[in-house]
Design a protein around this motif. Structure first.
Motif, PDB file in Angstrom:
ATOM      1  N   GLU A  68       0.828  -1.214   0.000  1.00 10.80           N
ATOM      2  CA  GLU A  68       0.000   0.000   0.000  1.00 10.80           C
ATOM      3  C   GLU A  68       0.860   1.262   0.000  1.00 10.80           C
ATOM      4  O   GLU A  68       0.566   2.222  -0.713  1.00 10.80           O
ATOM      5  CB  GLU A  68      -0.918   0.021   1.226  1.00 10.80           C
ATOM      6  CG  GLU A  68      -2.055  -0.948   1.165  1.00 10.80           C
ATOM      7  CD  GLU A  68      -2.903  -0.956   2.423  1.00 10.80           C
ATOM      8  OE1 GLU A  68      -3.858  -1.749   2.448  1.00 10.80           O
ATOM      9  OE2 GLU A  68      -2.616  -0.204   3.372  1.00 10.80           O
ATOM     10  N   MET A  69       1.906   1.258   0.786  1.00 13.28           N
ATOM     11  CA  MET A  69       2.704   2.472   0.935  1.00 13.28           C
ATOM     12  C   MET A  69       3.598   2.745  -0.279  1.00 13.28           C
ATOM     13  O   MET A  69       4.011   3.883  -0.497  1.00 13.28           O
ATOM     14  CB  MET A  69       3.531   2.406   2.214  1.00 13.28           C
ATOM     15  CG  MET A  69       2.681   2.377   3.480  1.00 13.28           C
ATOM     16  SD  MET A  69       1.425   3.684   3.588  1.00 13.28           S
ATOM     17  CE  MET A  69       2.472   5.120   3.789  1.00 13.28           C
ATOM     18  N   LYS A  70       3.870   1.738  -1.086  1.00 12.06           N
ATOM     19  CA  LYS A  70       4.680   1.940  -2.288  1.00 12.06           C
ATOM     20  C   LYS A  70       3.918   2.698  -3.367  1.00 12.06           C
ATOM     21  O   LYS A  70       4.514   3.326  -4.227  1.00 12.06           O
ATOM     22  CB  LYS A  70       5.153   0.599  -2.851  1.00 12.06           C
ATOM     23  CG  LYS A  70       6.266  -0.033  -2.059  1.00 12.06           C
ATOM     24  CD  LYS A  70       6.650  -1.368  -2.645  1.00 12.06           C
ATOM     25  CE  LYS A  70       7.610  -2.080  -1.711  1.00 12.06           C
ATOM     26  NZ  LYS A  70       7.815  -3.459  -2.109  1.00 12.06           N
ATOM     27  N   LYS A  71       2.593   2.623  -3.327  1.00 13.33           N
ATOM     28  CA  LYS A  71       1.763   3.237  -4.369  1.00 13.33           C
ATOM     29  C   LYS A  71       0.932   4.367  -3.769  1.00 13.33           C
ATOM     30  O   LYS A  71       0.042   4.129  -2.951  1.00 13.33           O
ATOM     31  CB  LYS A  71       0.856   2.186  -4.997  1.00 13.33           C
ATOM     32  CG  LYS A  71       1.622   1.065  -5.661  1.00 13.33           C
ATOM     33  CD  LYS A  71       0.687   0.043  -6.269  1.00 13.33           C
ATOM     34  CE  LYS A  71       1.485  -1.083  -6.910  1.00 13.33           C
ATOM     35  NZ  LYS A  71       0.614  -2.108  -7.469  1.00 13.33           N
ATOM     36  N   LYS A  72       1.193   5.589  -4.201  1.00 10.20           N
ATOM     37  CA  LYS A  72       0.512   6.761  -3.632  1.00 10.20           C
ATOM     38  C   LYS A  72      -0.980   6.791  -3.929  1.00 10.20           C
ATOM     39  O   LYS A  72      -1.725   7.454  -3.227  1.00 10.20           O
ATOM     40  CB  LYS A  72       1.154   8.045  -4.144  1.00 10.20           C
ATOM     41  CG  LYS A  72       2.555   8.257  -3.638  1.00 10.20           C
ATOM     42  CD  LYS A  72       3.131   9.543  -4.179  1.00 10.20           C
ATOM     43  CE  LYS A  72       4.569   9.679  -3.745  1.00 10.20           C
ATOM     44  NZ  LYS A  72       5.194  10.873  -4.301  1.00 10.20           N
ATOM     45  N   ASN A  73      -1.426   6.079  -4.946  1.00 15.93           N
ATOM     46  CA  ASN A  73      -2.840   6.126  -5.315  1.00 15.93           C
ATOM     47  C   ASN A  73      -3.680   5.030  -4.664  1.00 15.93           C
ATOM     48  O   ASN A  73      -4.888   4.975  -4.881  1.00 15.93           O
ATOM     49  CB  ASN A  73      -3.001   6.071  -6.833  1.00 15.93           C
ATOM     50  CG  ASN A  73      -2.489   4.767  -7.422  1.00 15.93           C
ATOM     51  OD1 ASN A  73      -1.694   4.065  -6.800  1.00 15.93           O
ATOM     52  ND2 ASN A  73      -2.932   4.456  -8.626  1.00 15.93           N
ATOM     53  N   VAL A  74      -3.093   4.169  -3.863  1.00 12.80           N
ATOM     54  CA  VAL A  74      -3.849   3.118  -3.184  1.00 12.80           C
ATOM     55  C   VAL A  74      -4.736   3.752  -2.118  1.00 12.80           C
ATOM     56  O   VAL A  74      -4.303   4.633  -1.376  1.00 12.80           O
ATOM     57  CB  VAL A  74      -2.900   2.074  -2.546  1.00 12.80           C
ATOM     58  CG1 VAL A  74      -3.649   1.143  -1.608  1.00 12.80           C
ATOM     59  CG2 VAL A  74      -2.185   1.285  -3.608  1.00 12.80           C
TER      60      VAL A  74
END
Length: 163
Positions: free
Chosen positions: A56-62
């Motif tokens: 989750e934290m790797k992708k800003k749009n999650v």
């Protein structure tokens, strides 16, 4: 006098304790931001790049789904918003919460729990999730469990200085 809400997300219970004391200290209502799918210990294993929180934290749009509930933010002038710091920012579930309600003309005071991190880029990342008229105030990081009296002093200083 302002009407305030303490809204918080707590993965392990640490932030919950601070939020409960803050609600008492600030005479605020309390609201828990709950994930639709609760986080397990394995999900929170930040050392595993495939854990749910790491992904989750790797992708800003999650935007993790939250439990349907009504925080009734329209009733409040000030929202104290609490969360643990993950990767130097707020968990993505906080973006979900901010994007789920209308925070126009609201003051959002952040507080967080952390084992040693600061707010990092948290405010910058959260600004895109609220209307332009909302004000996000970088509040305080709590690395311990502050007492109700400690929090009352902090809230008093906020009201004197910023609110």
């Amino acid at each position: 006098m302002y009407k305030s809400l303490v809204a918080y997300f707590s993965a392990t219970g640490t932030t919950k304790k601070v939020a409960e004391n803050l609600a008492l200290a600030s005479d605020s209502d309390l609201f828990e931001i709950e994930p639709h799918v609760p986080y397990t210990d394995a999900d929170l294993n930040w050392t595993n790049p495939k854990s749910r929180s790491s992904v989750e934290m790797k992708k800003k749009n999650v935007r993790p789904e939250i439990m349907p509930d009504d925080a009734q933010v329209e009733k409040y002038d000030i929202i104290f918003l609490g969360f643990p710091i993950w990767w130097y920012v707020a968990p993505r579930i906080i973006n979900t919460f901010l994007e789920s309600y209308n925070f126009s003309n609201k003051k959002i005071v952040l507080f967080a729990t952390s084992g040693g991190s600061d707010f990092g880029l948290t405010v910058d990342y959260l600004l895109n999730s609220v209307p332009f008229s909302a004000q996000i105030i970088e509040g305080k990081i709590f690395n311990d469990n502050p007492t109700e009296d400690d929090l009352r002093i902090w809230v008093h200083e906020l009201y004197l200085n910023q609110l």
